[in-house]
Design an enzyme around this catalytic site. Structure first.
Site, PDB file in Angstrom:
ATOM      1  N   GLU A 243       0.888  -1.175   0.000  1.00  0.00           N
ATOM      2  CA  GLU A 243       0.000   0.000   0.000  1.00  0.00           C
ATOM      3  C   GLU A 243       0.915   1.210   0.000  1.00  0.00           C
ATOM      4  O   GLU A 243       1.517   1.550   1.024  1.00  0.00           O
ATOM      5  CB  GLU A 243      -0.899  -0.013   1.248  1.00  0.00           C
ATOM      6  CG  GLU A 243      -1.791  -1.247   1.362  1.00  0.00           C
ATOM      7  CD  GLU A 243      -2.847  -1.327   0.267  1.00  0.00           C
ATOM      8  OE1 GLU A 243      -3.237  -0.277  -0.278  1.00  0.00           O
ATOM      9  OE2 GLU A 243      -3.267  -2.451  -0.063  1.00  0.00           O
ATOM     10  N   CYS A 277      -2.019   9.525   2.281  1.00  0.00           N
ATOM     11  CA  CYS A 277      -1.663   8.937   0.985  1.00  0.00           C
ATOM     12  C   CYS A 277      -2.665   9.306  -0.094  1.00  0.00           C
ATOM     13  O   CYS A 277      -2.325   9.488  -1.248  1.00  0.00           O
ATOM     14  CB  CYS A 277      -1.563   7.422   1.105  1.00  0.00           C
ATOM     15  SG  CYS A 277      -3.056   6.663   1.736  1.00  0.00           S
TER      16      CYS A 277
END
Ligand code: NAD
Length: 496
Positions: A243, A277
């Site tokens: 991720e 993110c």
């Protein structure tokens, strides 16, 4: 000031933790030595010998007890997250909410998702085949500093529900929340052997990834480190979930609710000082509404205050080096002709929100992840150009579309090259625990959340049994030549 890591002459690693908002020292921790990490992994391995075969309903009970204990410690968790990241309380609350939502959802679906399932036998009707979901064994979870709670707890419970024992390495900059999570887990479950911490920096992460005692790795962090880890895992074909970073684009169409779009850009770009993110980093606006949108964006940005007071909107940059990176991106854009508008004064690790216009894709601010309180805005002439520009990135985490017609947004989603598309909202995708979370290309591999999150920590095993015995085996040595003609004819007819 953020945490510092010192290697002492004795070889011991000392982590000094500070509150990045105030510079106040928090605690000193000793990092795990290589021998201590090995011993931790040996303990997890031996616990895995029985936990790997535990019934799913027992794992569900364990995770529910853990969740209830975390809920009872909510204020302490928020305090811990805020003090080591500098986050604002509402931001920490949102992080905890996301973790609770994942814990609840995954515990609910685990028995159904991980149940063995019969599959069609096709033409081989005498056989009966099913797929079973087996744990990998021991999982390693390596986490970043921007979400020290949810990015420890969510993959941890997914791995535990799938039947793995788990080693977690929190970021060296935010280990204190990880320690608190471990304490709550041990007290609530009485099963400290199922989840252990490995505290330290990159070397501890490398040790986990390279160790033959680790069977699956789930890494959340930068694309640069994700690539290093992928190379290590490739050598032993170790399963890996990555991720990674993002450079998320927001597209504003001419019929969008511009007020909502401007508020969304401001929250999506500046919450947690942009250290998310899936933060909005690039905004593409239809030229016909560009001026009006920019005006609203300035108005909304002007309302924000940056600082230490509880009522301030934006907290500090959590780690020192990140501050320099954001500044370097802004300087690069300025040198290449961008117009830079800053809304406030820098103070310590507090960086004021910044809007950039007259930008183009030669600037790092449009191509590399910035991860700071900065938004770059660019006009586009058409929907076509907006899609092209949004897709013009090595990253592919999320794209946000603002349009009054949701169907138009859904149609555009098909052509957007990102793991997640959100229409008329930002960052909300993380809260829908049923949806797989993860990016395309440089934003990662594999998924967390949703049933895919549980399956990522499982191996699929196909098991074949017999429904009824056949009187003869048609393609074994003794008959193969005799049945060849008949089988050939049958195949031509059956698959015609
Ligand atoms: P990072 O990659 O520097 O570090 C992440 C973790 O990896 C830390 O625990 C670190 O100690 C460890 N590590 C560093 N080098 C290692 C190595 N060689 N081997 C093994 N482990 C190693 O990332 P960061 O600065 O902590 O976090 C910010 C990044 O994380 C941003 O790029 C952000 O986009 C990304 N992120 C992604 C998601 C997502 O879900 N996609 C969520 C949060 C953050």
């Amino acid at each position: 000031m953020s945490a510092t890591i010192e290697v002492q002459p004795s070889g011991k690693v000392l982590i000094k933790c500070f509150n990045p908002a105030t510079g106040e020292p928090l605690r000193e921790l000793e990092g795990h030595s290589s021998e201590a990490v090995d011993q931790t992994l040996e303990r997890l391995r031996s616990a895995a010998a029985s936990y790997n075969y535990s019934p799913v309903r027992e794992r569900v009970k364990l995770v529910r007890r853990f969740r209830k204990a975390l809920v009872a410690n909510l204020d302490g968790l928020i305090e811990s997250i805020c003090s080591e990241t500098g986050k604002k309380r509402p931001e920490a609350l949102l992080e905890v909410f996301a973790a609770f939502e994942v814990m609840r959802y995954q515990a609910n679906i685990a028995p159904r998702t991980l149940r063995s399932r019969y599959r069609s036998s096709g033409i081989l009707i005498h056989k009966r085949g099913y797929v079973a979901f087996r744990p990998h064994g021991v999982a390693a979870i390596i986490s970043p500093w921007n979400y020290p709670f949810v990015l420890v707890v969510s993959p941890l419970v997914e791995a535990l529900l799938a039947g793995n024992t788990v080693a977690v390495k929190p970021s060296e900059f935010t280990s204190l929340t990880g320690l608190l999570v471990k304490q709550v887990f041990d007290e609530a479950t009485g099963r400290p052997e199922l989840f252990e911490l490995a505290v330290g920096a990159a070397d501890v992460g490398q040790q986990l990834v390279t160790s033959p005692l680790i069977d699956v790795v789930c890494f959340t962090g930068s694309t640069r480190v994700g690539q290093i880890i992928a190379q290590v895992c490739a050598k032993t074909l170790k399963p890996l979930i990555l991720e990674l970073g993002g450079k998320d684009a927001m597209i504003i169409l001419e019929d969008a609710n511009l007020k909502r779009a401007a508020k969304s850009a401001v929250w999506g770009g500046f919450t947690q000082a942009g250290q998310v993110c899936m933060a909005v980093e690039r905004v593409y606006v239809m030229a016909s509404v560009y001026d009006e949108f920019l005006q609203l964006l300035r108005e909304e940005t002007r309302k924000l205050t940056t600082g230490n007071k509880p009522e301030d909107a934006i907290g500090p940059i959590t780690v020192d080096f990140q501050y320099d990176k954001v500044q370097a991106h802004i300087n690069d854009a300025k040198a290449k002709g961008a117009v830079v508008e800053t809304f406030g004064e820098p103070d310590g690790q507090h960086m004021p929100p910044t809007l950039l216009t007259d930008v183009d894709h030669t600037m790092t601010v449009m191509t590399d992840e910035t991860f700071g309180p900065e938004l770059a805005v660019m006009p586009v002439e058409s929907e076509e150009e907006a899609i092209r520009k949004a897709n013009d990135s090595l990253y592919g985490l999320s794209t946000y579309i603002f349009a009054s017609n949701e169907r138009r947004g859904r149609r555009m989603a098909r052509r957007l090259s990102s793991g997640m598309v959100v229409i008329n909202d930002v960052i909300i995708q993380y809260g829908l625990a049923s949806l797989p979370f993860g990016g395309f290309r440089f934003s990662g591999l594999g998924k967390v959340h949703g049933k895919e999150g549980l399956l990522g920590f499982s191996q699929q095993q196909s098991v074949v049994g017999t429904r009824f015995p056949m009187p003869m085996e048609l393609w074994w040595f003794d008959l193969a030549h005799k049945t060849y003609g008949l089988l050939r004819k049958f195949m031509k007819w059956w698959y015609r």
